[in-house]
Scaffold this motif. Sequence first.
Motif, PDB file in Angstrom:
ATOM      1  N   GLU A  29       0.872  -1.175   0.000  1.00  0.00           N
ATOM      2  CA  GLU A  29       0.000   0.000   0.000  1.00  0.00           C
ATOM      3  C   GLU A  29       0.906   1.222   0.000  1.00  0.00           C
ATOM      4  OE1 GLU A  29      -2.934   2.147   3.141  1.00  0.00           O
ATOM      5  OE2 GLU A  29      -3.142  -0.028   2.993  1.00  0.00           O
ATOM      6  N   TYR A  30       1.061   1.819  -1.187  1.00  0.00           N
ATOM      7  CA  TYR A  30       2.030   2.903  -1.347  1.00  0.00           C
ATOM      8  C   TYR A  30       1.354   4.266  -1.350  1.00  0.00           C
ATOM      9  CZ  TYR A  30       4.787  -1.000  -3.264  1.00  0.00           C
ATOM     10  OH  TYR A  30       5.426  -2.192  -3.469  1.00  0.00           O
ATOM     11  N   ASP A  31       2.023   5.222  -0.711  1.00  0.00           N
ATOM     12  CA  ASP A  31       1.653   6.626  -0.796  1.00  0.00           C
ATOM     13  C   ASP A  31       2.127   7.120  -2.172  1.00  0.00           C
ATOM     14  OD1 ASP A  31       0.830   9.180  -0.089  1.00  0.00           O
ATOM     15  OD2 ASP A  31       1.944   9.229   1.797  1.00  0.00           O
ATOM     16  N   LYS A  32       1.930   8.406  -2.473  1.00  0.00           N
ATOM     17  CA  LYS A  32       2.444   8.976  -3.722  1.00  0.00           C
ATOM     18  C   LYS A  32       3.922   8.663  -3.856  1.00  0.00           C
ATOM     19  CE  LYS A  32      -0.222  13.042  -4.972  1.00  0.00           C
ATOM     20  NZ  LYS A  32      -0.432  14.202  -4.116  1.00  0.00           N
ATOM     21  N   ASP A  33       4.343   8.354  -5.060  1.00  0.00           N
ATOM     22  CA  ASP A  33       5.732   7.959  -5.294  1.00  0.00           C
ATOM     23  C   ASP A  33       6.692   9.118  -5.033  1.00  0.00           C
ATOM     24  OD1 ASP A  33       7.772   6.235  -5.869  1.00  0.00           O
ATOM     25  OD2 ASP A  33       7.432   6.172  -8.027  1.00  0.00           O
ATOM     26  N   VAL A  34       7.886   8.752  -4.578  1.00  0.00           N
ATOM     27  CA  VAL A  34       8.958   9.723  -4.367  1.00  0.00           C
ATOM     28  C   VAL A  34      10.244   9.149  -4.936  1.00  0.00           C
ATOM     29  CG1 VAL A  34       7.953  10.751  -2.280  1.00  0.00           C
ATOM     30  CG2 VAL A  34       9.516   8.809  -2.067  1.00  0.00           C
ATOM     31  N   THR A  35      11.206  10.028  -5.175  1.00  0.00           N
ATOM     32  CA  THR A  35      12.545   9.608  -5.581  1.00  0.00           C
ATOM     33  C   THR A  35      13.415   9.588  -4.333  1.00  0.00           C
ATOM     34  OG1 THR A  35      12.277  10.577  -7.772  1.00  0.00           O
ATOM     35  CG2 THR A  35      14.523  10.183  -7.037  1.00  0.00           C
ATOM     36  N   VAL A  36      14.146   8.487  -4.166  1.00  0.00           N
ATOM     37  CA  VAL A  36      15.086   8.385  -3.046  1.00  0.00           C
ATOM     38  C   VAL A  36      16.448   8.000  -3.597  1.00  0.00           C
ATOM     39  CG1 VAL A  36      13.424   7.846  -1.206  1.00  0.00           C
ATOM     40  CG2 VAL A  36      14.308   6.001  -2.632  1.00  0.00           C
ATOM     41  N   LYS A  37      17.488   8.397  -2.881  1.00  0.00           N
ATOM     42  CA  LYS A  37      18.855   8.015  -3.234  1.00  0.00           C
ATOM     43  C   LYS A  37      19.105   6.657  -2.592  1.00  0.00           C
ATOM     44  CE  LYS A  37      22.117  11.906  -3.668  1.00  0.00           C
ATOM     45  NZ  LYS A  37      21.776  12.128  -5.024  1.00  0.00           N
ATOM     46  N   LEU A  38      19.223   5.614  -3.424  1.00  0.00           N
ATOM     47  CA  LEU A  38      19.393   4.261  -2.889  1.00  0.00           C
ATOM     48  C   LEU A  38      20.465   3.513  -3.644  1.00  0.00           C
ATOM     49  CD1 LEU A  38      15.947   2.463  -2.410  1.00  0.00           C
ATOM     50  CD2 LEU A  38      17.424   3.429  -0.669  1.00  0.00           C
ATOM     51  N   ASP A  39      21.237   2.735  -2.906  1.00  0.00           N
ATOM     52  CA  ASP A  39      22.024   1.682  -3.530  1.00  0.00           C
ATOM     53  C   ASP A  39      21.045   0.505  -3.593  1.00  0.00           C
ATOM     54  OD1 ASP A  39      23.472  -0.774  -3.748  1.00  0.00           O
ATOM     55  OD2 ASP A  39      25.306   0.326  -3.259  1.00  0.00           O
ATOM     56  N   GLU A 119      21.341   3.524   7.846  1.00  0.00           N
ATOM     57  CA  GLU A 119      22.020   4.728   8.324  1.00  0.00           C
ATOM     58  C   GLU A 119      22.981   5.289   7.271  1.00  0.00           C
ATOM     59  OE1 GLU A 119      23.554   3.404  12.101  1.00  0.00           O
ATOM     60  OE2 GLU A 119      21.630   3.799  13.108  1.00  0.00           O
ATOM     61  N   ALA A 120      23.589   4.416   6.475  1.00  0.00           N
ATOM     62  CA  ALA A 120      24.457   4.875   5.388  1.00  0.00           C
ATOM     63  C   ALA A 120      23.652   5.625   4.313  1.00  0.00           C
ATOM     64  CB  ALA A 120      25.196   3.690   4.759  1.00  0.00           C
ATOM     65  N   HIS A 121      22.344   5.376   4.275  1.00  0.00           N
ATOM     66  CA  HIS A 121      21.450   6.087   3.357  1.00  0.00           C
ATOM     67  C   HIS A 121      20.813   7.306   4.049  1.00  0.00           C
ATOM     68  CE1 HIS A 121      21.746   2.326   1.037  1.00  0.00           C
ATOM     69  NE2 HIS A 121      21.345   3.030   0.000  1.00  0.00           N
ATOM     70  N   ASN A 122      21.428   7.753   5.157  1.00  0.00           N
ATOM     71  CA  ASN A 122      20.912   8.887   5.947  1.00  0.00           C
ATOM     72  C   ASN A 122      19.504   8.637   6.475  1.00  0.00           C
ATOM     73  OD1 ASN A 122      23.252  10.544   5.595  1.00  0.00           O
ATOM     74  ND2 ASN A 122      22.562  10.860   3.491  1.00  0.00           N
ATOM     75  N   GLY A 123      19.220   7.371   6.780  1.00  0.00           N
ATOM     76  CA  GLY A 123      17.907   7.009   7.282  1.00  0.00           C
ATOM     77  C   GLY A 123      17.965   6.472   8.696  1.00  0.00           C
ATOM     78  N   THR A 124      16.794   6.108   9.198  1.00  0.00           N
ATOM     79  CA  THR A 124      16.679   5.499  10.521  1.00  0.00           C
ATOM     80  C   THR A 124      15.797   4.259  10.406  1.00  0.00           C
ATOM     81  OG1 THR A 124      14.732   6.818  11.094  1.00  0.00           O
ATOM     82  CG2 THR A 124      16.888   7.712  11.754  1.00  0.00           C
ATOM     83  N   ILE A 125      15.942   3.342  11.373  1.00  0.00           N
ATOM     84  CA  ILE A 125      15.070   2.174  11.438  1.00  0.00           C
ATOM     85  C   ILE A 125      14.641   2.009  12.888  1.00  0.00           C
ATOM     86  CG2 ILE A 125      17.037   0.576  11.643  1.00  0.00           C
ATOM     87  CD1 ILE A 125      15.229  -1.502  10.131  1.00  0.00           C
ATOM     88  N   GLU A 126      13.373   1.712  13.086  1.00  0.00           N
ATOM     89  CA  GLU A 126      12.856   1.474  14.429  1.00  0.00           C
ATOM     90  C   GLU A 126      11.889   0.298  14.367  1.00  0.00           C
ATOM     91  OE1 GLU A 126       9.749   4.332  15.782  1.00  0.00           O
ATOM     92  OE2 GLU A 126      10.185   5.383  13.911  1.00  0.00           O
ATOM     93  N   THR A 140      12.866   5.084   7.826  1.00  0.00           N
ATOM     94  CA  THR A 140      12.611   6.453   7.385  1.00  0.00           C
ATOM     95  C   THR A 140      13.803   6.909   6.559  1.00  0.00           C
ATOM     96  OG1 THR A 140      11.358   6.864   9.415  1.00  0.00           O
ATOM     97  CG2 THR A 140      12.031   8.796   8.157  1.00  0.00           C
ATOM     98  N   LEU A 141      13.521   7.377   5.349  1.00  0.00           N
ATOM     99  CA  LEU A 141      14.571   7.836   4.429  1.00  0.00           C
ATOM    100  C   LEU A 141      14.277   9.264   3.980  1.00  0.00           C
ATOM    101  CD1 LEU A 141      14.846   4.734   2.059  1.00  0.00           C
ATOM    102  CD2 LEU A 141      16.497   5.411   3.815  1.00  0.00           C
TER     103      LEU A 141
END
Length: 147
Positions: A29-39, A119-126, A140-141
């Motif tokens: 169930e996706y919200d509006k699409d976004v571009t993220v910087k990902l490996d 965290e290397a992607h400047n994100g967090t995980i909980e 969260t990215l």
Amino acid sequence: NVSLNKTLADYIIRITSFMETRNCHITPEYDKDVTVKLDVKEFYQCFVHIIKNACDAMPEGGTIHLSTKRDDRKIKISFQDNGLGIPDGLKEKIFEPFMSYGKKEGTGLGLSITKKVVEAHNGTIEVQSSLGAGATFIITLPVAAAF
């Protein structure tokens, strides 16, 4: 820079055969699409670790609800299972190396690697969980751009 929704849809296709062997499936169930910087390769490993853990937590099989939610300049990716849940005392420890709970196999490195990659992607995980009520992992990215 990649489309998050397309990337997640691709990941689901790639892991479907594994999930079928475990009687598990993903409902996206996706919200509006976004571009993220990902490996894309590295992040796929995070996706796999979380999905495999969710399948392990649901020995009889079940559903993993995968959702995205836009929050200003960030995007939250939630993986919610209806499995066994995580006891309160272990929630702080699950991202530590070699921490494994309730599994016969595994090194206990999956979630510590996942946390490092996020965290290397400047994100967090909980994680949010209560015993017997499943678990929700939230990554969260930062958003690179909105569509």
